[in-house]
Design a protein around this motif. Sequence first.
Motif, PDB file in Angstrom:
ATOM      1  N   VAL A   1       0.651  -1.231  -0.709  1.00  0.00           N
ATOM      2  CA  VAL A   1      -0.096   0.082  -0.286  1.00  0.00           C
ATOM      3  C   VAL A   1       1.153   0.891   0.408  1.00  0.00           C
ATOM      4  O   VAL A   1       1.774   1.209   0.142  1.00  0.00           O
ATOM      5  CB  VAL A   1      -1.163   0.480   1.324  1.00  0.00           C
ATOM      6  CG1 VAL A   1      -1.676   0.752   1.003  1.00  0.00           C
ATOM      7  CG2 VAL A   1      -1.308  -1.263   1.043  1.00  0.00           C
ATOM      8  N   LEU A   2       0.549   2.293  -0.783  1.00  0.00           N
ATOM      9  CA  LEU A   2       1.405   3.753  -1.086  1.00  0.00           C
ATOM     10  C   LEU A   2       0.459   4.788  -0.762  1.00  0.00           C
ATOM     11  O   LEU A   2      -0.940   4.518  -1.319  1.00  0.00           O
ATOM     12  CB  LEU A   2       2.071   3.612  -2.170  1.00  0.00           C
ATOM     13  CG  LEU A   2       3.189   2.969  -3.031  1.00  0.00           C
ATOM     14  CD1 LEU A   2       2.637   0.978  -3.324  1.00  0.00           C
ATOM     15  CD2 LEU A   2       3.635   3.594  -4.430  1.00  0.00           C
ATOM     16  N   THR A   3       1.462   4.727   0.790  1.00  0.00           N
ATOM     17  CA  THR A   3       0.041   6.363   0.672  1.00  0.00           C
ATOM     18  C   THR A   3       0.810   7.977   0.857  1.00  0.00           C
ATOM     19  O   THR A   3       1.778   7.924   1.070  1.00  0.00           O
ATOM     20  CB  THR A   3      -0.669   6.291   2.058  1.00  0.00           C
ATOM     21  OG1 THR A   3      -1.186   5.490   2.165  1.00  0.00           O
ATOM     22  CG2 THR A   3      -1.025   7.428   2.276  1.00  0.00           C
ATOM     23  N   PRO A   4       1.089   8.780  -0.345  1.00  0.00           N
ATOM     24  CA  PRO A   4       1.600   9.809  -0.595  1.00  0.00           C
ATOM     25  C   PRO A   4       1.441  10.713   0.475  1.00  0.00           C
ATOM     26  O   PRO A   4       0.268  10.580   0.864  1.00  0.00           O
ATOM     27  CB  PRO A   4       1.138  10.305  -2.590  1.00  0.00           C
ATOM     28  CG  PRO A   4      -0.074   9.845  -2.420  1.00  0.00           C
ATOM     29  CD  PRO A   4      -0.469   7.983  -1.665  1.00  0.00           C
ATOM     30  N   ASN A   5       1.906  11.548   0.309  1.00  0.00           N
ATOM     31  CA  ASN A   5       2.153  13.295   1.221  1.00  0.00           C
ATOM     32  C   ASN A   5       1.338  13.308   0.142  1.00  0.00           C
ATOM     33  O   ASN A   5       1.828  13.813  -0.610  1.00  0.00           O
ATOM     34  CB  ASN A   5       3.252  14.056   1.736  1.00  0.00           C
ATOM     35  CG  ASN A   5       4.601  12.768   2.522  1.00  0.00           C
ATOM     36  OD1 ASN A   5       4.007  11.531   3.296  1.00  0.00           O
ATOM     37  ND2 ASN A   5       5.198  12.396   2.216  1.00  0.00           N
ATOM     38  N   VAL A   6       0.332  14.604   0.959  1.00  0.00           N
ATOM     39  CA  VAL A   6      -0.756  15.712   0.676  1.00  0.00           C
ATOM     40  C   VAL A   6      -0.568  17.432   1.606  1.00  0.00           C
ATOM     41  O   VAL A   6      -0.362  17.079   2.363  1.00  0.00           O
ATOM     42  CB  VAL A   6      -2.253  14.738   0.345  1.00  0.00           C
ATOM     43  CG1 VAL A   6      -2.920  16.225  -0.278  1.00  0.00           C
ATOM     44  CG2 VAL A   6      -2.316  13.284  -0.240  1.00  0.00           C
ATOM     45  N   PHE A   7      -0.407  18.033  -0.254  1.00  0.00           N
ATOM     46  CA  PHE A   7       0.051  18.943   0.746  1.00  0.00           C
ATOM     47  C   PHE A   7      -1.179  19.771  -0.136  1.00  0.00           C
ATOM     48  O   PHE A   7      -1.255  20.422  -0.973  1.00  0.00           O
ATOM     49  CB  PHE A   7       1.607  19.545   0.045  1.00  0.00           C
ATOM     50  CG  PHE A   7       2.682  19.003   0.479  1.00  0.00           C
ATOM     51  CD1 PHE A   7       2.895  18.598   1.588  1.00  0.00           C
ATOM     52  CD2 PHE A   7       3.462  17.597  -0.600  1.00  0.00           C
ATOM     53  CE1 PHE A   7       4.352  18.594   1.898  1.00  0.00           C
ATOM     54  CE2 PHE A   7       4.040  17.022  -0.329  1.00  0.00           C
ATOM     55  CZ  PHE A   7       4.731  17.349   0.670  1.00  0.00           C
ATOM     56  N   TYR A   8      -2.104  20.139   1.108  1.00  0.00           N
ATOM     57  CA  TYR A   8      -3.158  20.975   0.702  1.00  0.00           C
ATOM     58  C   TYR A   8      -2.678  22.955   0.876  1.00  0.00           C
ATOM     59  O   TYR A   8      -1.851  23.171   2.008  1.00  0.00           O
ATOM     60  CB  TYR A   8      -4.001  20.480   2.143  1.00  0.00           C
ATOM     61  CG  TYR A   8      -4.549  19.800   1.315  1.00  0.00           C
ATOM     62  CD1 TYR A   8      -6.132  19.438   0.658  1.00  0.00           C
ATOM     63  CD2 TYR A   8      -4.418  18.627   2.505  1.00  0.00           C
ATOM     64  CE1 TYR A   8      -5.502  18.075   0.526  1.00  0.00           C
ATOM     65  CE2 TYR A   8      -4.513  17.150   2.160  1.00  0.00           C
ATOM     66  CZ  TYR A   8      -5.439  17.100   1.477  1.00  0.00           C
ATOM     67  OH  TYR A   8      -6.387  15.524   1.406  1.00  0.00           O
TER      68      TYR A   8
ATOM     69  N   GLY B   1     -10.648   9.303  -3.639  1.00  0.00           N
ATOM     70  CA  GLY B   1      -9.902  10.319  -3.852  1.00  0.00           C
ATOM     71  C   GLY B   1      -9.119  11.036  -2.644  1.00  0.00           C
ATOM     72  O   GLY B   1      -8.798  11.693  -2.723  1.00  0.00           O
ATOM     73  N   LYS B   2     -10.515  10.403  -2.157  1.00  0.00           N
ATOM     74  CA  LYS B   2      -9.597  11.906  -0.569  1.00  0.00           C
ATOM     75  C   LYS B   2      -8.862  10.549  -0.086  1.00  0.00           C
ATOM     76  O   LYS B   2      -7.985  11.999   1.354  1.00  0.00           O
ATOM     77  CB  LYS B   2     -10.528  11.705   0.148  1.00  0.00           C
ATOM     78  CG  LYS B   2     -12.148  12.348  -0.231  1.00  0.00           C
ATOM     79  CD  LYS B   2     -13.142  12.018   1.092  1.00  0.00           C
ATOM     80  CE  LYS B   2     -14.554  13.441   0.032  1.00  0.00           C
ATOM     81  NZ  LYS B   2     -15.514  13.238   1.422  1.00  0.00           N
ATOM     82  N   ASN B   3      -8.546   9.526   0.225  1.00  0.00           N
ATOM     83  CA  ASN B   3      -7.315   8.999   0.692  1.00  0.00           C
ATOM     84  C   ASN B   3      -5.760   8.713  -0.217  1.00  0.00           C
ATOM     85  O   ASN B   3      -4.934   8.796   0.917  1.00  0.00           O
ATOM     86  CB  ASN B   3      -7.290   7.799   1.679  1.00  0.00           C
ATOM     87  CG  ASN B   3      -7.953   6.370   0.813  1.00  0.00           C
ATOM     88  OD1 ASN B   3      -7.484   6.826  -0.252  1.00  0.00           O
ATOM     89  ND2 ASN B   3      -8.958   4.941   1.877  1.00  0.00           N
ATOM     90  N   HIS B   4      -6.178   8.753  -1.103  1.00  0.00           N
ATOM     91  CA  HIS B   4      -4.830   8.662  -1.753  1.00  0.00           C
ATOM     92  C   HIS B   4      -4.166   7.575  -1.859  1.00  0.00           C
ATOM     93  O   HIS B   4      -3.784   7.611  -2.534  1.00  0.00           O
ATOM     94  CB  HIS B   4      -4.055  10.241  -1.498  1.00  0.00           C
ATOM     95  CG  HIS B   4      -5.259  11.733  -1.571  1.00  0.00           C
ATOM     96  ND1 HIS B   4      -5.292  11.990  -2.730  1.00  0.00           N
ATOM     97  CD2 HIS B   4      -5.230  12.422  -0.771  1.00  0.00           C
ATOM     98  CE1 HIS B   4      -5.798  12.851  -2.636  1.00  0.00           C
ATOM     99  NE2 HIS B   4      -5.928  13.305  -1.593  1.00  0.00           N
ATOM    100  N   LYS B   5      -5.013   6.452  -1.178  1.00  0.00           N
ATOM    101  CA  LYS B   5      -4.207   5.160  -1.506  1.00  0.00           C
ATOM    102  C   LYS B   5      -4.082   4.400  -2.735  1.00  0.00           C
ATOM    103  O   LYS B   5      -4.440   5.252  -3.308  1.00  0.00           O
ATOM    104  CB  LYS B   5      -4.535   4.909  -0.054  1.00  0.00           C
ATOM    105  CG  LYS B   5      -4.448   4.896   1.622  1.00  0.00           C
ATOM    106  CD  LYS B   5      -5.522   3.471   2.581  1.00  0.00           C
ATOM    107  CE  LYS B   5      -5.229   4.508   3.927  1.00  0.00           C
ATOM    108  NZ  LYS B   5      -3.736   4.323   4.380  1.00  0.00           N
ATOM    109  N   GLN B   6      -2.822   3.939  -2.610  1.00  0.00           N
ATOM    110  CA  GLN B   6      -2.866   3.292  -3.931  1.00  0.00           C
ATOM    111  C   GLN B   6      -2.202   1.493  -3.236  1.00  0.00           C
ATOM    112  O   GLN B   6      -1.415   1.406  -1.728  1.00  0.00           O
ATOM    113  CB  GLN B   6      -1.349   3.707  -5.205  1.00  0.00           C
ATOM    114  CG  GLN B   6      -1.602   4.951  -5.534  1.00  0.00           C
ATOM    115  CD  GLN B   6      -1.352   6.153  -5.929  1.00  0.00           C
ATOM    116  OE1 GLN B   6      -0.908   5.459  -7.084  1.00  0.00           O
ATOM    117  NE2 GLN B   6      -0.191   6.303  -5.233  1.00  0.00           N
TER     118      GLN B   6
END
Length: 181
Positions: free
Chosen positions: A13-20, A105-110
Amino acid sequence: MKIEKTPLKDCFVLTPNVFYDERGAFCETFNEAAFIKNTGIKTPFIQDNQSTSTRGVLRGLHFQKGEMAQAKLVRAIVGEVLDVVIDIRRDSPTFGKQYSILLSGKNHKQLYVPRGFAHGFITLSPTSTFGYKCDNYYDKSSESGIIYNDATLQIDWHLKEEQLIVSEKDLQLPSFEEATA
């Protein structure tokens, strides 16, 4: 980017860092160097695919056989899907085991799906846009799959049977036992 092992061999599981900020959001969805460093796997992606679906659309369980097998990096760009993978590599310690994860689309997990896995997903939100990178080209003569409601696997698709929308082609897929014989 956070990269975590799943209970299945070679699946991550890949979880990117999201910058808001006031403009919206930004994230790096894939970094080859970080992926290799954290997994030891080098996967040259050569084809990107994208699908849109409505609630209840179930796509899968699909895989390609032999030299045309594909590793995939999958994600929900819009909406929410339940993503399911099954290890169908006979020589794997996790052969026949499955793993599922909510991608949105909210958790951005892959999910990184290695070669030798069957893969499918169902849209749980009103609509979804699903994207995946592949390390091999699609080859119709190599395609195969497993029926979504296989009695051996007993996958919980999170919706009632009458809510599922499954293609005629996918309704003809063989059982897990037949597909892995």
